[in-house]
Design a protein around this motif. Structure first.
Motif, short mmCIF file in Angstrom:
data_model
loop_
_atom_site.label_atom_id
_atom_site.label_comp_id
_atom_site.label_asym_id
_atom_site.label_seq_id
_atom_site.Cartn_x
_atom_site.Cartn_y
_atom_site.Cartn_z
N ASN A 59 103.30 75.66 60.16
CA ASN A 59 102.80 75.86 61.41
C ASN A 59 102.61 77.31 61.48
N ALA A 105 100.34 80.52 62.05
CA ALA A 105 98.90 81.06 62.44
C ALA A 105 99.79 82.29 62.00
N GLN A 120 91.61 85.59 63.34
CA GLN A 120 93.01 85.02 63.21
C GLN A 120 92.59 85.00 62.07
N ARG A 141 95.42 78.87 61.43
CA ARG A 141 95.44 78.46 62.02
C ARG A 141 96.63 76.94 61.57
N ASN A 142 97.45 77.30 62.37
CA ASN A 142 98.48 75.77 62.23
C ASN A 142 98.88 75.17 60.49
N ARG A 144 102.95 83.06 64.34
CA ARG A 144 103.79 81.73 64.93
C ARG A 144 103.99 81.02 63.47
#
Ligand SMILES: Nc1ncnc2c1ncn2[C@@H]1O[C@H](COP(=O)(O)OP(=O)(O)OP(=O)(O)O)[C@@H](O)[C@H]1O
Ligand SMILES: [Mg+2]
Length: 246
Positions: A8, A10, A17, A20-21, A57
């Motif tokens: 996951n 990020a 960004q 993403r995931n 993340r």
């Protein structure tokens, strides 16, 4: 348990960004391909795994141990070697000196360094005669071999390869990929970033496809070869492939 597990993720560059995931795994004896167009986020994924970029993340695990957030030198010492896009050799240093730099974190004695060079050169015998030449004096293919060999000098469990085929003639790419397959057979897990899908598929068992920062396809290579979208976009078999330049 996978050798390498990415969960996951990020990641951002400033406010943009880039990931993403993103989740993926590489088992201990596997070569796994990561495909995607320019700007998809392949290099960024490798940079997060090797600790060069902090994810905002998500986590990265090596043998179940969380390594994300650790400094790059520590991650190398645990067994993750990153062979960057564009090789990034030190052009003025000799091939031997470039190889030594790959083992810096192991704090080896000079005699051990020499035997590590011997071990790694067994994979790249053609480099033997160039050991005392500056890296810039080698061909592109030989420089890519030095870059991979430098990665192996840290004795990695996981090797991250970023577009090793870039800019090389097809015959050289074939030789290089034979060696990559051999490195895999000898027990190093490999995450192989490539735009050359046919070559990547020739050595990999599974592959992930990234588009605009996310993983959009994941399957075995056998099934991906039959996948219409993959054929069109990456295997040059579809109607959408661009006409050759005049
Ligand atoms: N240092 C940076 N600063 C700002 N944005 C960046 C930086 N590096 C990459 N990006 C952006 O992040 C996104 C992902 O880039 P990345 O380099 O990971 O793609 P890639 O899949 O490796 O592409 P390529 O095949 O061209 O190497 C792109 O939109 C790119 O423009
Ligand atoms: Mg890249």
């Amino acid at each position: 348990m996978p050798k390498l597990e990415v969960k996951n993720l990020a990641a951002f560059y400033g406010r943009a960004q880039a990931l993403r995931n993103v989740s993926l795994t590489v088992d201990g004896t596997e070569i796994v391909a990561l495909l995607g167009a320019n700007g998809a986020g392949k290099t960024t994924t490798l940079r997060v795994i090797s600790g060069l970029l902090r994810p905002s993340r998500g986590d990265v695990f090596l043998d179940g141990e969380r390594i994300s957030g650790r400094p790059p030198e520590y991650i190398v010492s645990l067994g993750v070697a990153h062979v960057p896009e564009g090789r990034r050799l030190f052009p003025g240093l000799t091939v031997r000196e470039n190889l030594y730099l790959g083992a810096t974190i192991r704090k080896l004695k000079r005699s051990q360094l020499a035997s590590e060079v011997e071990r790694v050169l067994a994979m790249f015998p053609v480099l033997e005669q160039h050991l005392d030449r500056p890296a810039w004096a080698l061909s592109g293919g030989q420089q890519q071999m030095v870059a991979v060999a430098r990665g192996l000098m840290s004795n990695p469990k996981v090797l991250l390869l970023d577009e090793p085929s870039l800019g090389l003639a097809p015959i050289i790419v074939k030789q290089l990929f034979r060696t990559i397959a051999e490195i895999g057979r000898q027990g190093t897990a490999i995450l192989l970033v490539e735009q050359n899908a046919p070559m990547a598929f020739s050595v990999s068992r599974r592959a992930y496809v990234m588009e605009t920062g996310a993983i959009t396809i994941h399957d075995t290579v056998d099934r991906l070869r039959q996948n219409q979208r993959v054929q069109n976009a990456y295997l040059g078999l579809g109607e959408e492939s661009a006409p050759a330049e005049a």
